[in-house]
Design an enzyme around this catalytic site. Sequence first.
Site, PDB file in Angstrom:
ATOM      1  N   HIS A 272      -7.183  -6.307  -0.005  1.00  0.00           N
ATOM      2  CA  HIS A 272      -6.083  -5.348  -0.081  1.00  0.00           C
ATOM      3  C   HIS A 272      -4.859  -5.823   0.696  1.00  0.00           C
ATOM      4  O   HIS A 272      -3.729  -5.644   0.260  1.00  0.00           O
ATOM      5  CB  HIS A 272      -6.564  -3.994   0.442  1.00  0.00           C
ATOM      6  CG  HIS A 272      -5.527  -2.930   0.460  1.00  0.00           C
ATOM      7  ND1 HIS A 272      -4.796  -2.585  -0.663  1.00  0.00           N
ATOM      8  CD2 HIS A 272      -5.078  -2.120   1.464  1.00  0.00           C
ATOM      9  CE1 HIS A 272      -3.953  -1.608  -0.360  1.00  0.00           C
ATOM     10  NE2 HIS A 272      -4.096  -1.318   0.929  1.00  0.00           N
TER      11      HIS A 272
ATOM     12  N   ASP B 155      -9.309  -7.154  -4.214  1.00  0.00           N
ATOM     13  CA  ASP B 155      -8.631  -5.933  -3.775  1.00  0.00           C
ATOM     14  C   ASP B 155      -9.449  -4.705  -4.150  1.00  0.00           C
ATOM     15  O   ASP B 155      -9.982  -4.613  -5.259  1.00  0.00           O
ATOM     16  CB  ASP B 155      -7.258  -5.860  -4.457  1.00  0.00           C
ATOM     17  CG  ASP B 155      -6.239  -5.082  -3.662  1.00  0.00           C
ATOM     18  OD1 ASP B 155      -6.629  -4.105  -3.007  1.00  0.00           O
ATOM     19  OD2 ASP B 155      -5.052  -5.456  -3.697  1.00  0.00           O
TER      20      ASP B 155
ATOM     21  N   SER C 242       0.830  -1.204   0.000  1.00  0.00           N
ATOM     22  CA  SER C 242       0.000   0.000   0.000  1.00  0.00           C
ATOM     23  C   SER C 242       0.868   1.259   0.000  1.00  0.00           C
ATOM     24  O   SER C 242       1.617   1.491  -0.940  1.00  0.00           O
ATOM     25  CB  SER C 242      -0.956  -0.035   1.188  1.00  0.00           C
ATOM     26  OG  SER C 242      -2.003   0.885   1.029  1.00  0.00           O
TER      27      SER C 242
END
Length: 539
Positions: free
Chosen positions: A511, A464, A239
Amino acid sequence: MSTAAASDGNDNLQARGQQSPLASQRAKQSNTPSEANRTGRMSGYFPLGYKEGFSQWWANVPAATAEHKVMSFIPYLKTPPTHTQTGKEPPSETPSIGSFSDSSANEAIPVKTNSNHDPHGPRQWASKLVKLSGKNRALNEFSVERSDEKVEQNLVMLHGYGAGLGFFYKNFEGLSRVKGWKIYALDLLGMGRSSRPAFKLKSKDRQMCITEAEDWFIDALEEWRVQKKIDRFTLMGHSLGGYMAVAYALKYPGHLNKLVLASPVGIPEDPYAVNADMPEPPDSTMTNEFSQDQESKVKKVSNTEISENAKTGDNNNFLNARSKREKESKTSDKPAPRKPLPKWLTFLWDANISPFSIVRWSGPLGPRFVSGWTSRRFSHLGSEEAQALHTYAYTLFKQRGSGEYALAYILAPGAFARSPLIRRIHGVGRQYLQLDGSVTSSIEAAAKKRENGIPIVFMYGENDWMDVAGGYAAEQKLKEEKAKILHNATAEDKKSDNGSATVKVIRKAGHHVYLDGWEEFNEVMRGELEDVSRRERKV
């Protein structure tokens, strides 16, 4: 520090851990309505009951204790090492500038697991605080290496926004099975249990503010690398950590032998985010991070392959915006207008008020607010692990604000980058180098050495909320740049080029690919590490 003292310290950490599970999880097990379930509509968002939330707030568990508890779930590691140079004291409601302890009594003795109890051992595990130059700058580090083996390669893992290295607890054991590798996880400066210096920017220029915010993190990483005397390493970032990994590769070239970007933020380009002071892009995909129930995503039937539509994307925008845009555009020849985000959200973003500020301000309601995220994010895990991660997250969110304030300078509302990586990722592994390893301009590059590319892996979860189309677009950019550079290259240069780009999708993962689909993630990562070992032996 004696071994006995270290053992006593670890015992104290374990003893101080929070015991009661989340109300929602206990309700699932007993089939009885929890307090949160009886309080009405808001219980769906914040499942932790008021009494349980107050109890957790009152317990005021230190961050070191919470990290230790999470690390205790690492297979074969019964008593993980945990330094207490930071996070030893419980966080206060009005946190002051966080300093760290220089006392040797707060250091942790490395822990060794032998082959009798560790089938993939022996291994050595360590927890350290690495001090950097300047005032109140230090990085929290956790590492594991194979004992009695020479360390030939190093993997460094960077977490996402507001998280901590403890979130990689399901990866340390699996990744450290690869021979010759030492695995490091770092808390970004100003996050996790790293020190939390005041975050201040000097420049008023828009682009310079972005650069300063990036440098705040990646300069600390580079200083850490120099201190560790690591020349080249593999960098994996999740991320925001993925975004910073790209920024690091561009500013400090020549030190990476592979780059793994796990659901990286900031790749797609949005004209509103790039041009406006406070843009209003389409519906924020960041909200999915707080509303998506991970249990339903992990347990749902996996797609056998990624559709071609996902690969093409919508001008590199996020997937959840694409379907709405397509429906609206069918009725008009003009591009569909973008729906603005709520004014309160853009106001808070513009004022640089982070979600963690609200947790700190909320006092006894803090654990309940945090449960709105943790109950969904960790719903696929066992109750004890989910509770440990909830407590860990709460203790980190409650720490003094520091690195979190960089987000508003890097991303616009909706998680779109103000300086999109799609514009610059083609330069990763293609920088000109000075003799001292620094970057030089292309004008001066005639007699300079240039990086000959590095392998880049984009990894996304099957479910995701980060758009996999951004990964495919970046893959195409990198391949085009490689073709351009090698067009007139010699046969020798073509043979020595290491540049490549691939996109991989982890099944039944969201994610947090390293946690949701940890088994497949670890398997894929082991393959990537072994690939680096083979490449480096040929050099």
